[in-house]
Write a protein that holds these residues in place. Structure first.
Motif, PDB file in Angstrom:
ATOM      1  N   ILE A   1       7.603 -64.589 -14.252  1.00 21.88           N
ATOM      2  CA  ILE A   1       6.981 -64.241 -12.972  1.00 21.88           C
ATOM      3  C   ILE A   1       7.843 -63.182 -12.295  1.00 21.88           C
ATOM      4  O   ILE A   1       9.004 -63.450 -11.966  1.00 21.88           O
ATOM      5  N   ASP A   2       7.302 -62.011 -12.113  1.00 17.07           N
ATOM      6  CA  ASP A   2       8.047 -60.920 -11.482  1.00 17.07           C
ATOM      7  C   ASP A   2       8.029 -61.110  -9.967  1.00 17.07           C
ATOM      8  O   ASP A   2       7.427 -60.332  -9.222  1.00 17.07           O
ATOM      9  N   HIS A   3       8.695 -62.168  -9.543  1.00 18.99           N
ATOM     10  CA  HIS A   3       8.691 -62.522  -8.118  1.00 18.99           C
ATOM     11  C   HIS A   3       9.859 -63.460  -7.838  1.00 18.99           C
ATOM     12  O   HIS A   3      10.524 -63.944  -8.753  1.00 18.99           O
ATOM     13  N   PHE A   4      10.085 -63.721  -6.533  1.00 21.52           N
ATOM     14  CA  PHE A   4      11.152 -64.632  -6.135  1.00 21.52           C
ATOM     15  C   PHE A   4      10.722 -66.093  -6.205  1.00 21.52           C
ATOM     16  O   PHE A   4      11.550 -66.985  -6.329  1.00 21.52           O
ATOM     17  N   PHE A   5       9.414 -66.338  -6.073  1.00 18.97           N
ATOM     18  CA  PHE A   5       8.905 -67.700  -6.027  1.00 18.97           C
ATOM     19  C   PHE A   5       7.483 -67.717  -6.571  1.00 18.97           C
ATOM     20  O   PHE A   5       6.926 -66.665  -6.919  1.00 18.97           O
ATOM     21  N   CYS A   6       6.905 -68.896  -6.664  1.00 25.75           N
ATOM     22  CA  CYS A   6       5.546 -69.032  -7.205  1.00 25.75           C
ATOM     23  C   CYS A   6       4.523 -68.716  -6.118  1.00 25.75           C
ATOM     24  O   CYS A   6       4.190 -69.578  -5.296  1.00 25.75           O
TER      25      CYS A   6
ATOM     26  N   MET B   1       3.964 -73.554  -4.685  1.00 22.20           N
ATOM     27  CA  MET B   1       2.863 -72.705  -4.251  1.00 22.20           C
ATOM     28  C   MET B   1       1.984 -73.422  -3.223  1.00 22.20           C
ATOM     29  O   MET B   1       1.542 -72.813  -2.248  1.00 22.20           O
ATOM     30  N   PHE B   2       1.740 -74.708  -3.450  1.00 21.57           N
ATOM     31  CA  PHE B   2       0.907 -75.456  -2.507  1.00 21.57           C
ATOM     32  C   PHE B   2       1.512 -75.451  -1.112  1.00 21.57           C
ATOM     33  O   PHE B   2       0.843 -75.125  -0.127  1.00 21.57           O
ATOM     34  N   PHE B   3       2.785 -75.822  -1.009  1.00 19.78           N
ATOM     35  CA  PHE B   3       3.403 -75.886   0.320  1.00 19.78           C
ATOM     36  C   PHE B   3       3.541 -74.498   0.934  1.00 19.78           C
ATOM     37  O   PHE B   3       3.453 -74.351   2.165  1.00 19.78           O
ATOM     38  N   LEU B   4       3.732 -73.479   0.098  1.00 18.94           N
ATOM     39  CA  LEU B   4       3.820 -72.119   0.619  1.00 18.94           C
ATOM     40  C   LEU B   4       2.512 -71.700   1.282  1.00 18.94           C
ATOM     41  O   LEU B   4       2.512 -71.247   2.432  1.00 18.94           O
ATOM     42  N   ILE B   5       1.396 -71.863   0.579  1.00 20.93           N
ATOM     43  CA  ILE B   5       0.125 -71.407   1.148  1.00 20.93           C
ATOM     44  C   ILE B   5      -0.412 -72.396   2.182  1.00 20.93           C
ATOM     45  O   ILE B   5      -1.118 -72.004   3.114  1.00 20.93           O
ATOM     46  N   PHE B   6      -0.073 -73.677   2.038  1.00 19.15           N
ATOM     47  CA  PHE B   6      -0.492 -74.668   3.032  1.00 19.15           C
ATOM     48  C   PHE B   6       0.181 -74.407   4.376  1.00 19.15           C
ATOM     49  O   PHE B   6      -0.481 -74.322   5.420  1.00 19.15           O
TER      50      PHE B   6
ATOM     51  N   MET C   1      18.084 -69.161  -3.854  1.00 17.17           N
ATOM     52  CA  MET C   1      19.546 -69.140  -3.887  1.00 17.17           C
ATOM     53  C   MET C   1      20.078 -69.812  -5.148  1.00 17.17           C
ATOM     54  O   MET C   1      21.058 -69.355  -5.742  1.00 17.17           O
ATOM     55  N   ALA C   2      19.428 -70.905  -5.574  1.00 16.95           N
ATOM     56  CA  ALA C   2      19.854 -71.585  -6.804  1.00 16.95           C
ATOM     57  C   ALA C   2      19.717 -70.671  -8.010  1.00 16.95           C
ATOM     58  O   ALA C   2      20.575 -70.664  -8.903  1.00 16.95           O
TER      59      ALA C   2
ATOM     60  N   CYS D   1      10.362 -75.543   7.890  1.00 16.97           N
ATOM     61  CA  CYS D   1       9.765 -76.115   6.671  1.00 16.97           C
ATOM     62  C   CYS D   1       9.291 -75.014   5.728  1.00 16.97           C
ATOM     63  O   CYS D   1       9.505 -75.085   4.509  1.00 16.97           O
ATOM     64  N   TYR D   2       8.667 -73.999   6.286  1.00 17.63           N
ATOM     65  CA  TYR D   2       8.098 -72.899   5.504  1.00 17.63           C
ATOM     66  C   TYR D   2       9.181 -72.184   4.707  1.00 17.63           C
ATOM     67  O   TYR D   2       9.030 -71.912   3.503  1.00 17.63           O
ATOM     68  N   THR D   3      10.301 -71.897   5.357  1.00 22.38           N
ATOM     69  CA  THR D   3      11.395 -71.202   4.684  1.00 22.38           C
ATOM     70  C   THR D   3      12.050 -72.089   3.632  1.00 22.38           C
ATOM     71  O   THR D   3      12.485 -71.599   2.585  1.00 22.38           O
ATOM     72  N   SER D   4      12.106 -73.391   3.894  1.00 19.13           N
ATOM     73  CA  SER D   4      12.742 -74.316   2.957  1.00 19.13           C
ATOM     74  C   SER D   4      11.965 -74.466   1.656  1.00 19.13           C
ATOM     75  O   SER D   4      12.498 -74.976   0.667  1.00 19.13           O
ATOM     76  N   VAL D   5      10.720 -74.030   1.639  1.00 20.86           N
ATOM     77  CA  VAL D   5       9.916 -74.089   0.411  1.00 20.86           C
ATOM     78  C   VAL D   5      10.438 -73.102  -0.630  1.00 20.86           C
ATOM     79  O   VAL D   5      10.397 -73.378  -1.837  1.00 20.86           O
ATOM     80  N   THR D   6      10.951 -71.958  -0.192  1.00 23.52           N
ATOM     81  CA  THR D   6      11.313 -70.891  -1.134  1.00 23.52           C
ATOM     82  C   THR D   6      12.809 -70.581  -1.199  1.00 23.52           C
ATOM     83  O   THR D   6      13.351 -70.386  -2.281  1.00 23.52           O
TER      84      THR D   6
END
Length: 322
Positions: free
Chosen positions: A177-182, A104-109, A85-86, A75-80
């Motif tokens: 955002i200088d990043h891959f995800f939020c 961001m919520f699911f990532l930190i949760f 890839m898209a 689940c954690y990996t599927s968040v980002t």
């Protein structure tokens, strides 16, 4: 909203969507690597879930926690990863504010949940090694289910509050955002408001979800180490330590990378380092989990062979009956 934030909103146009910059170089190569990695993560962790569920010999507290960790990692990996890839195959790298907040919520949760789940796994190893006669009595099915559920429950309300506070800020500096995800640090850097209280909230939450579980894990392994050193047999010491080394490897990789990203002071030089470290705890560790826990675990490998043997027997029986 405080007066300063209200004043910003009146005098600046607020960002409605972000652009995830990630890495722009070699998109085809990165897409192939990420796709292969995501496939291995889902298959490897999914295999652990299936094997530990189907084999009665693995219906023990240790494998219950391992199964929970593997499910969480998928689940954690599927968040980002799907969004990453898209972005690599699309010219549109935008992400709306609500989608960014959700990611961001699911990532930190889920990340906070993993912190406490790793602590629960360390406590399980402490009971198994230091209190073996009372292990099954203390670590009953009800207790271990409660510990896993508690890992989720503890993380949920604090992360909801954190997300609400962050996305109530006005974003008008830039939408890139200088990043891959939020993630929290790069998104906060785009807010045009006084961030002192927000940064203090991030440090408080990071301390709660990173430092406290890590100290619990450290205390467990100090007791485990003392117990191992008292064992008279070198073979017994080596066997006991091997059951803990896999978990300890994951703990060190996860907590060190998370602590650097969320607790260390932010500098211009740290942005690139944090981007690389974020790949460590969101992709590399979920990728390594099945490898670490299966290649070094004789019981899981034996159970997998039994499962394959059972499948072949069923196929042979079907051919004979057919």
């Amino acid at each position: 909203m405080n007066p300063q934030q209200a004043n910003y909103k009146q005098n600046h146009s607020t960002v409605q969507e972000f652009i995830l910059m990630g890495y722009q170089e070699y998109p085809a190569l990165l897409f192939t690597v990420f796709l292969a990695t995501y496939t291995v993560i889902l298959l490897g962790n999914g295999l652990i879930v299936v094997v530990t569920m189907l084999d009665p010999a693995l219906h023990t507290p240790m494998y219950f926690f391992l199964r929970s960790l593997s499910g969480l990692e998928m689940c954690y990996t599927s968040v980002t990863l799907p969004k990453m890839m898209a972005n690599l195959v699309s010219r549109n790298h935008s992400i709306s504010l609500p989608t960014c907040a959700t990611q961001m919520f699911f990532l930190i949760f889920l990340g906070g949940t993993e912190c406490f789940l790793l602590a629960a796994m360390a406590y399980d190893r402490y009971l198994a090694i230091c209190l073996p006669l009372h292990y099954m009595t203390i670590m009953s099915h009800r207790v271990r289910v409660g510990m896993v559920a508690g890992s989720f429950v503890i993380s949920l309300p604090m992360q909801l509050v954190q997300i609400g506070i962050i996305f109530s800020l006005p974003f008008c500096k830039s939408n890139e955002i200088d990043h891959f995800f939020c993630d929290i640090p790069p998104v906060l850097s785009l807010a045009c408001a006084d961030l002192h209280s927000n940064e203090m909230a991030v440090y408080f939450e990071s301390t709660t979800f990173v430092i406290i579980p890590f100290l619990l894990i450290l205390a467990s392994y100090i007791q485990i180490t003392k117990n191992i050193l008292r064992m008279p047999s070198a073979t017994g010491r080596q066997k006991t330590f091997s059951t803990c080394s896999s978990h300890l490897t994951v703990v060190i990789l996860f907590y060190v990378s998370a602590a650097i990203v969320y607790l260390c002071p932010k500098t211009p030089e740290s942005v690139k380092v944090n981007k690389l470290l974020s790949l460590l705890y969101t992709i590399i560790i979920p990728l390594c989990n099945p490898l670490i826990y299966t290649l070094r675990n004789r019981e899981v490998k034996t159970a997998f062979r039994r499962l394959l043997g059972r499948k072949r027997s069923l196929e042979v029986a079907k051919r004979i009956n057919g």
